[in-house]
Design an enzyme around this catalytic site. Structure first.
Site, PDB file in Angstrom:
ATOM      1  N   GLY A  25       0.805  -1.465   0.069  1.00 46.24           N
ATOM      2  CA  GLY A  25      -0.013   0.105   0.137  1.00 46.24           C
ATOM      3  C   GLY A  25       0.817   1.458   0.167  1.00 46.24           C
ATOM      4  N   ASN A  49       1.904   3.066  -2.754  1.00 48.15           N
ATOM      5  CA  ASN A  49       1.424   3.848  -3.676  1.00 48.15           C
ATOM      6  C   ASN A  49      -0.130   4.595  -2.973  1.00 48.15           C
ATOM      7  OD1 ASN A  49       2.520   4.209  -6.277  1.00 48.15           O
ATOM      8  ND2 ASN A  49       2.669   2.061  -5.865  1.00 48.15           N
ATOM      9  N   ARG A  64      -5.810  -8.637  -8.848  1.00 49.27           N
ATOM     10  CA  ARG A  64      -6.833  -9.508  -9.323  1.00 49.27           C
ATOM     11  C   ARG A  64      -7.160  -8.837 -10.736  1.00 49.27           C
ATOM     12  NH1 ARG A  64      -8.668 -14.267  -6.602  1.00 49.27           N
ATOM     13  NH2 ARG A  64      -9.844 -14.034  -8.506  1.00 49.27           N
ATOM     14  N   ASN A 116      -4.496   1.689 -13.621  1.00 52.86           N
ATOM     15  CA  ASN A 116      -3.767   1.013 -12.767  1.00 52.86           C
ATOM     16  C   ASN A 116      -2.279   1.295 -12.878  1.00 52.86           C
ATOM     17  OD1 ASN A 116      -2.555  -1.576 -11.377  1.00 52.86           O
ATOM     18  ND2 ASN A 116      -1.920  -2.174 -13.544  1.00 52.86           N
ATOM     19  N   HIS A 152       1.624   0.464 -13.041  1.00 55.25           N
ATOM     20  CA  HIS A 152       2.511  -1.113 -13.234  1.00 55.25           C
ATOM     21  C   HIS A 152       4.161  -0.752 -13.128  1.00 55.25           C
ATOM     22  CE1 HIS A 152       3.465  -4.971 -14.804  1.00 55.25           C
ATOM     23  NE2 HIS A 152       4.199  -4.244 -15.999  1.00 55.25           N
ATOM     24  N   SER A 194       4.277   2.612 -15.428  1.00 57.27           N
ATOM     25  CA  SER A 194       3.489   3.196 -16.177  1.00 57.27           C
ATOM     26  C   SER A 194       2.003   3.466 -15.533  1.00 57.27           C
ATOM     27  CB  SER A 194       3.389   2.281 -17.403  1.00 57.27           C
ATOM     28  OG  SER A 194       4.428   2.137 -18.010  1.00 57.27           O
ATOM     29  N   ASP A 246      -1.937  -5.774 -17.462  1.00 55.32           N
ATOM     30  CA  ASP A 246      -1.267  -4.606 -18.163  1.00 55.32           C
ATOM     31  C   ASP A 246      -1.423  -4.307 -19.307  1.00 55.32           C
ATOM     32  OD1 ASP A 246      -0.504  -4.750 -15.244  1.00 55.32           O
ATOM     33  OD2 ASP A 246       0.687  -6.126 -15.763  1.00 55.32           O
ATOM     34  N   GLU A 249       6.668   6.117  -8.935  1.00 55.74           N
ATOM     35  CA  GLU A 249       5.457   5.724  -8.850  1.00 55.74           C
ATOM     36  C   GLU A 249       4.481   6.616  -8.002  1.00 55.74           C
ATOM     37  OE1 GLU A 249       4.486   1.732  -8.077  1.00 55.74           O
ATOM     38  OE2 GLU A 249       6.141   0.955  -9.188  1.00 55.74           O
TER      39      GLU A 249
HETATM   40  C1  GRF Z   1       3.858  -1.197  -7.310  1.00 59.34           C
HETATM   41  O1  GRF Z   1       4.945  -1.747  -7.518  1.00 59.34           O
HETATM   42  C2  GRF Z   1       2.854  -1.177  -8.755  1.00 59.34           C
HETATM   43  O2  GRF Z   1       3.482  -0.616  -9.562  1.00 59.34           O
HETATM   44  C3  GRF Z   1       2.406  -2.385  -8.750  1.00 59.34           C
HETATM   45  O3  GRF Z   1       2.264  -3.225  -7.387  1.00 59.34           O
HETATM   46  C4  GRF Z   1       3.199  -2.385  -6.666  1.00 59.34           C
HETATM   47  C5  GRF Z   1       2.649  -2.026  -5.276  1.00 59.34           C
HETATM   48  O4  GRF Z   1       3.142  -1.605  -4.357  1.00 59.34           O
HETATM   49  N1  GRF Z   1       1.163  -2.739  -9.520  1.00 59.34           N
HETATM   50  P1  GRF Z   1       2.480  -0.866  -3.226  1.00 59.34           P
HETATM   51  O5  GRF Z   1       1.494  -1.788  -2.586  1.00 59.34           O
HETATM   52  O6  GRF Z   1       1.771   0.388  -3.515  1.00 59.34           O
HETATM   53  O7  GRF Z   1       3.608  -0.422  -2.356  1.00 59.34           O
END
Ligand code: GRF
Length: 203
Positions: free
Chosen positions: A11, A13, A84, A100, A102, A129, A138, A167
């Site tokens: 989590g 992000n 998922r 999303n 990625h 991205s 993706d 990110e």
């Molecule tokens: C990130 O690297 C994101 O790009 C990918 O999953 C990871 C999630 O990391 N889809 P976090 O849970 O946000 O720390």
């Protein structure tokens, strides 16, 4: 703009999104996790709805998710480490854009282990991205990207850290562009300042 964030794990992000919500003109109304143990569920403000939804029976999970999107008047769904796939039918029923993040420069390296694959392929550049979500992994239109240089000295860990740091700016910034209507997503097409987005936005 009201948003929902879907997670499955750490989590980081999600927390970057929450931290930048005022500056970027959106509000995180609810967080959905398919994993009760997701670390990202900890330390959420009480004004954010927090829901664990077991995705083992997707039809039940989808019905509950749709109810929550209505309840919280969600305008955009952000997948941030949500492990998922969403079916085409469910995406259609959601009637809201789904994006999303990625950890690669799509279309390179969809799927897992992106940093390892970038190092093995001796890539000079790697990154992250933000893309529209469709029923494939993706695969939807890429909206924005951040690039990092891969150094000879980079290890899996240093590269992963560099990309993750990017990110944490890229995703809130991109949501902000949608919140301020610089970016408009309609019928699965992306418009930037009124014209069809043909080039990826580099952040
Ligand atoms: C990130 O690297 C994101 O790009 C990918 O999953 C990871 C999630 O990391 N889809 P976090 O849970 O946000 O720390």
């Amino acid at each position: 703009m009201n948003i929902a964030v879907f997670i499955s794990g750490r989590g980081s992000n999600l927390h970057a999104i929450i931290k930048q919500q005022k500056k970027q003109n959106y509000q995180v109304k609810c967080v959905i996790s398919n994993n009760r143990q997701a670390a990202g569920l900890a330390l959420l403000d009480s004004n954010i709805g927090k829901y664990c939804i077991n995705w083992v029976k997707p039809d039940i999970a989808e019905k509950r998710t749709l109810e929550l999107m209505q309840k919280h008047k969600v305008e955009l769904i952000v997948l941030a480490g949500f492990m998922r796939l969403l079916s085409a039918d469910f995406l259609h029923q959601l009637k809201r854009p789904v994006i999303n993040i990625h950890p690669s420069l799509l279309p390179e390296f969809p799927g897992l282990n992106t940093h390892k694959r970038a190092i093995q392929a001796k890539k000079k550049q790697h990154g992250a991205s933000v893309h529209l979500v469709n029923q494939n992994i993706d695969d939807g239109q890429v909206i924005s990207q951040s690039v990092v240089t891969v150094l000879e000295s980079d290890t899996l860990q240093t590269l992963a850290n560099k990309v993750l740091k990017k990110e944490h700016k890229l995703l809130p910034h991109t949501i902000g562009l949608i919140a301020r209507k610089n970016l408009v997503i309609k019928n699965n097409k992306v418009f930037f300042d009124g014209t069809l987005l043909k080039k990826t936005i580099i952040v």
